[in-house]
Design an enzyme around this catalytic site. Structure first.
Site, PDB file in Angstrom:
ATOM      1  N   GLU A 159       9.231  17.493  14.469  1.00  0.00           N
ATOM      2  CA  GLU A 159       9.578  17.310  13.059  1.00  0.00           C
ATOM      3  C   GLU A 159       8.689  18.211  12.191  1.00  0.00           C
ATOM      4  O   GLU A 159       7.463  18.115  12.250  1.00  0.00           O
ATOM      5  CB  GLU A 159       9.365  15.847  12.651  1.00  0.00           C
ATOM      6  CG  GLU A 159       9.842  15.573  11.236  1.00  0.00           C
ATOM      7  CD  GLU A 159       9.602  14.133  10.795  1.00  0.00           C
ATOM      8  OE1 GLU A 159       8.465  13.640  10.965  1.00  0.00           O
ATOM      9  OE2 GLU A 159      10.532  13.523  10.262  1.00  0.00           O
TER      10      GLU A 159
ATOM     11  N   GLU B  55      10.014   2.496  10.621  1.00  0.00           N
ATOM     12  CA  GLU B  55      11.012   3.544  10.326  1.00  0.00           C
ATOM     13  C   GLU B  55      10.252   4.861  10.352  1.00  0.00           C
ATOM     14  O   GLU B  55       9.360   5.072   9.529  1.00  0.00           O
ATOM     15  CB  GLU B  55      11.591   3.350   8.914  1.00  0.00           C
ATOM     16  CG  GLU B  55      12.472   2.150   8.753  1.00  0.00           C
ATOM     17  CD  GLU B  55      13.830   2.337   9.399  1.00  0.00           C
ATOM     18  OE1 GLU B  55      14.179   3.470   9.775  1.00  0.00           O
ATOM     19  OE2 GLU B  55      14.514   1.319   9.547  1.00  0.00           O
TER      20      GLU B  55
ATOM     21  N   LYS C  80       0.854  -1.195   0.000  1.00  0.00           N
ATOM     22  CA  LYS C  80       0.000   0.000   0.000  1.00  0.00           C
ATOM     23  C   LYS C  80       0.890   1.246   0.000  1.00  0.00           C
ATOM     24  O   LYS C  80       1.493   1.608   1.014  1.00  0.00           O
ATOM     25  CB  LYS C  80      -0.902   0.045   1.241  1.00  0.00           C
ATOM     26  CG  LYS C  80      -1.922   1.179   1.117  1.00  0.00           C
ATOM     27  CD  LYS C  80      -2.250   1.846   2.417  1.00  0.00           C
ATOM     28  CE  LYS C  80      -1.565   3.139   2.679  1.00  0.00           C
ATOM     29  NZ  LYS C  80      -1.738   4.240   1.758  1.00  0.00           N
TER      30      LYS C  80
ATOM     31  N   CYS D  39      13.401  12.099   5.966  1.00  0.00           N
ATOM     32  CA  CYS D  39      13.466  11.679   7.374  1.00  0.00           C
ATOM     33  C   CYS D  39      14.830  12.009   7.957  1.00  0.00           C
ATOM     34  O   CYS D  39      14.976  12.214   9.149  1.00  0.00           O
ATOM     35  CB  CYS D  39      13.172  10.196   7.497  1.00  0.00           C
ATOM     36  SG  CYS D  39      14.153   9.219   6.366  1.00  0.00           S
TER      37      CYS D  39
HETATM   38  P1  NAD Z   1       2.322   8.994   7.295  1.00  0.00           P
HETATM   39  O1  NAD Z   1       2.653   8.350   8.605  1.00  0.00           O
HETATM   40  O2  NAD Z   1       1.231   9.985   7.277  1.00  0.00           O
HETATM   41  O3  NAD Z   1       1.928   7.870   6.220  1.00  0.00           O
HETATM   42  C1  NAD Z   1       2.783   6.802   5.901  1.00  0.00           C
HETATM   43  C2  NAD Z   1       1.957   5.675   5.295  1.00  0.00           C
HETATM   44  O4  NAD Z   1       1.090   5.130   6.298  1.00  0.00           O
HETATM   45  C3  NAD Z   1       1.050   6.128   4.140  1.00  0.00           C
HETATM   46  O5  NAD Z   1       1.028   5.137   3.146  1.00  0.00           O
HETATM   47  C4  NAD Z   1      -0.296   6.241   4.842  1.00  0.00           C
HETATM   48  O6  NAD Z   1      -1.388   6.127   3.944  1.00  0.00           O
HETATM   49  C5  NAD Z   1      -0.236   5.072   5.802  1.00  0.00           C
HETATM   50  N1  NAD Z   1      -1.177   5.123   6.932  1.00  0.00           N
HETATM   51  C6  NAD Z   1      -1.732   6.210   7.509  1.00  0.00           C
HETATM   52  N2  NAD Z   1      -2.572   5.820   8.498  1.00  0.00           N
HETATM   53  C7  NAD Z   1      -2.536   4.473   8.561  1.00  0.00           C
HETATM   54  C8  NAD Z   1      -3.177   3.484   9.389  1.00  0.00           C
HETATM   55  N3  NAD Z   1      -4.033   3.812  10.352  1.00  0.00           N
HETATM   56  N4  NAD Z   1      -2.889   2.188   9.165  1.00  0.00           N
HETATM   57  C9  NAD Z   1      -2.011   1.829   8.216  1.00  0.00           C
HETATM   58  N5  NAD Z   1      -1.399   2.714   7.393  1.00  0.00           N
HETATM   59  C10 NAD Z   1      -1.654   4.021   7.566  1.00  0.00           C
HETATM   60  O7  NAD Z   1       3.701   9.605   6.744  1.00  0.00           O
HETATM   61  P2  NAD Z   1       3.938  10.455   5.414  1.00  0.00           P
HETATM   62  O8  NAD Z   1       3.346  11.814   5.623  1.00  0.00           O
HETATM   63  O9  NAD Z   1       3.539   9.685   4.212  1.00  0.00           O
HETATM   64  O10 NAD Z   1       5.541  10.553   5.401  1.00  0.00           O
HETATM   65  C11 NAD Z   1       6.254  11.456   6.162  1.00  0.00           C
HETATM   66  C12 NAD Z   1       6.804  10.817   7.418  1.00  0.00           C
HETATM   67  O11 NAD Z   1       7.585   9.679   7.074  1.00  0.00           O
HETATM   68  C13 NAD Z   1       7.752  11.716   8.190  1.00  0.00           C
HETATM   69  O12 NAD Z   1       7.463  11.628   9.561  1.00  0.00           O
HETATM   70  C14 NAD Z   1       9.127  11.129   7.900  1.00  0.00           C
HETATM   71  O13 NAD Z   1      10.091  11.382   8.875  1.00  0.00           O
HETATM   72  C15 NAD Z   1       8.811   9.691   7.787  1.00  0.00           C
HETATM   73  N6  NAD Z   1       9.861   8.988   7.038  1.00  0.00           N
HETATM   74  C16 NAD Z   1      10.709   8.179   7.725  1.00  0.00           C
HETATM   75  C17 NAD Z   1      11.736   7.513   7.062  1.00  0.00           C
HETATM   76  C18 NAD Z   1      12.674   6.605   7.797  1.00  0.00           C
HETATM   77  O14 NAD Z   1      13.262   5.754   7.157  1.00  0.00           O
HETATM   78  N7  NAD Z   1      12.862   6.731   9.095  1.00  0.00           N
HETATM   79  C19 NAD Z   1      11.879   7.687   5.683  1.00  0.00           C
HETATM   80  C20 NAD Z   1      10.999   8.531   5.011  1.00  0.00           C
HETATM   81  C21 NAD Z   1       9.983   9.172   5.712  1.00  0.00           C
END
Ligand code: NAD
Length: 501
Positions: A385, A250, A175, A284
């Site tokens: 963040e 992550e 997904k 990130c």
């Molecule tokens: P997000 O947490 O909003 O979404 C991430 C994914 O989770 C999306 O596909 C979203 O649709 C899904 N999701 C949301 N609610 C869910 C639920 N209840 N159940 C299952 N899946 C669900 O994050 P984002 O806005 O897409 O990305 C930004 C974030 O990602 C930032 O906090 C960034 O730091 C982090 N990030 C971390 C890394 C790492 O490797 N540590 C790398 C890239 C981004």
């Protein structure tokens, strides 16, 4: 009319059972519809997981080097399509073309690297305490892997997860983030064309609340690999724990670059510019705090502002652009609200601090690169963040003080130190509590063959990248083979002097 893209379930490209779709628009020009994607349902997820569960029976039995051969082929196809995929990615995600080429390259690197694991997947042997007994440990695949990814690295991050899951013998339901489904589609299509059998990889697009939630709670899903915000990660972690699933998380970061008084300041400014404003700060590992020794604080700030003034913000397809748009309106509002928070907390705004308007800016989500100085380490802009082009600069009295500030964070992904003193560099490596530390390089720039991940609220103890990623997608099995022909009791019969035949 924009193209309609479908889900991939059991080897078939199918519409969602909801009959509903959503538009994917260009964040640099919202008049441009990149594609129409499926707004999927719980039923779609169930069909995908069931297909993955059926396909697992055969896929796990295909020898790992054979599974890897398909991945080598996919990697080669990614090489051939790199330019097209990078352009698609810039159009749907906004970052500049050199960066989206890098994103596709990371998927290529990961595919070649992990395909090599097909001929390793090492276990180990060890002597037994009893005679005529052999023992070893082997890795076994787990079953259906749920892969949930964010939008900022729309091809690289899926590859970090899907490729090792497959080489290890698992099947996948993927997904992607709602904002970047085209890169997900491009990646999955390559896997299918390379020969991944029906049902082994399934793609279901749609919201986290419906698609993500149905996926993480499905009883057939054995392992969940998630990258995204700490907030959503916390929810997935606790849900997964209550259902006894293996969960790899992550999450967010608040990464610090330390600049010591003996540092090459030109280099440190290069690092803070690329680390802070590359990918529009939406990494990130982005540098969101720069901690500068007070002896060079003023000089560094002057040089930093001069450099950032020259950054050109615009459409990522334009070769003159350094910094693209933010991903969407809610991210824009979040960044603007943090700029207001910084001002109200008393931080000194040196440059930027506003939305860009006029001309092409009026049809996208553009914010001026922003630097706050004299930031207190406990201010919200130094703790939370922001995930945008906003950097907080914090003065420090000494190396120890700088490290203390760097460690004053609920996150712990990446860190960096600029110094020409090897002793200081090694002290920083020893004392900064993060999953990654760079010396004389910015906080961004990971390579696929080293472990990647963070401590504190950035992760939950797993490491993607490197050979360590295989631990996420396999279970260990210990095997004891007794060829003595008699009952030998471990811990009990070990003192007997046994005649060795
Ligand atoms: P997000 O947490 O909003 O979404 C991430 C994914 O989770 C999306 O596909 C979203 O649709 C899904 N999701 C949301 N609610 C869910 C639920 N209840 N159940 C299952 N899946 C669900 O994050 P984002 O806005 O897409 O990305 C930004 C974030 O990602 C930032 O906090 C960034 O730091 C982090 N990030 C971390 C890394 C790492 O490797 N540590 C790398 C890239 C981004």
């Amino acid at each position: 009319m924009a193209e309609v893209y479908k889900n991939l379930i059991d080897g078939q490209w199918v519409e969602s059972s909801s009959g509903e779709v959503y538009e994917n628009r260009n964040p640099a020009n919202w008049d441009e519809v990149i594609g129409i994607f499926q707004k999927s349902t719980r039923e779609d997820v169930e069909a995908a997981v069931e297909a993955a569960q059926r396909a697992y029976r055969k896929w796990r039995l295909l020898p790992a080097p054979k599974r890897a051969e398909i991945i080598f082929k996919a990697a080669q196809m990614l090489v051939e399509r790199k330019e097209d995929f990078a352009r698609d990615e810039t159009r749907e995600m906004g970052k500049i073309l050199p960066e989206t080429r890098g994103d596709v390259q990371e998927a290529i690197d990961m595919s070649f690297f992990i395909a090599g694991e097909g001929r390793r997947l090492y276990g180990f042997t060890t002597p037994s305490e009893l005679p005529l007994k052999f023992q070893m440990s082997i890795r076994i695949p787990m079953g259906v892997a749920a892969i949930i990814t964010p939008w900022n690295f729309p091809m690289a991050i899926p590859s970090w997860k899907i490729i090792p899951a497959l080489v290890a013998g698992n099947t996948v339901v993927f997904k992607p983030a709602t904002d970047t489904p085209l890169s997900a589609y491009n990646f999955v299509k390559v896997l299918v064309e390379a020969g991944v059998p029906a049902g082994v990889v399934n793609l279901v697009t749609g919201s986290g609340a419906v698609v993500g939630e149905s996926l993480i709670t499905h009883p057939y899903v054995k392992v969940i690999s998630f990258t995204g915000s700490s907030e959503v990660g916390k929810h997935i972690g606790s849900k997964g724990a209550s259902l006894f699933k293996k969960v790899s998380l992550e999450m967010g970061g608040k990464n610090a670059q330390i600049v010591m008084d003996d540092a090459n300041l030109e280099l440190a400014v290069d690092g803070a510019t690329w680390g802070g404003f590359g990918t529009t700060g939406q990494r990130c590992t982005a540098t969101s705090r720069v901690i500068v020794h007070k002896k060079v604080y003023k000089k560094f700030l002057d040089m930093y502002v001069e450099r950032v003034k020259k950054l050109r913000v615009g459409n990522g397809l334009d070769p003159n652009t350094d910094v693209g748009p933010l991903i969407n309106e809610s991210q824009l509002n979040k960044v603007l609200s943090y700029i207001e928070i910084g001002k109200s907390e008393g931080a000194k705004l040196l440059i930027g601090g506003h939305r860009l308007t006029g001309g092409e800016y009026d049809r996208g989500w553009f914010v001026a690169p922003t630097i706050f100085a004299d930031v207190d380490p406990n201010m919200r802009i130094a703790q939370e963040e922001i995930f945008g082009p906003v950097v907080s600069v914090i003065p420090a009295d000494s190396l120890e003080h700088a490290i203390e500030i760097a460690n004053n964070s609920k996150y712990g992904l990446s860190s960096s130190i600029y110094t020409n003193d090897i002793k200081k560099a090694f002290i920083a490596i020893r004392d900064i509590y993060t999953g990654i530390t760079y010396v004389n390089a910015p906080t961004i720039g990971a390579e696929v063959h080293l472990p990647f991940g963070g401590v504190n609220q950035t992760g939950n103890g797993h490491r993607e990248g490197g050979h360590t990623v295989i631990d996420i997608f396999t279970e260990w099995k210990s095997v004891y083979i007794d060829f003595s022909g008699r009952l030998q009791r471990a811990q009990i019969d070990t003192d007997e002097i046994v005649k060795v035949e």
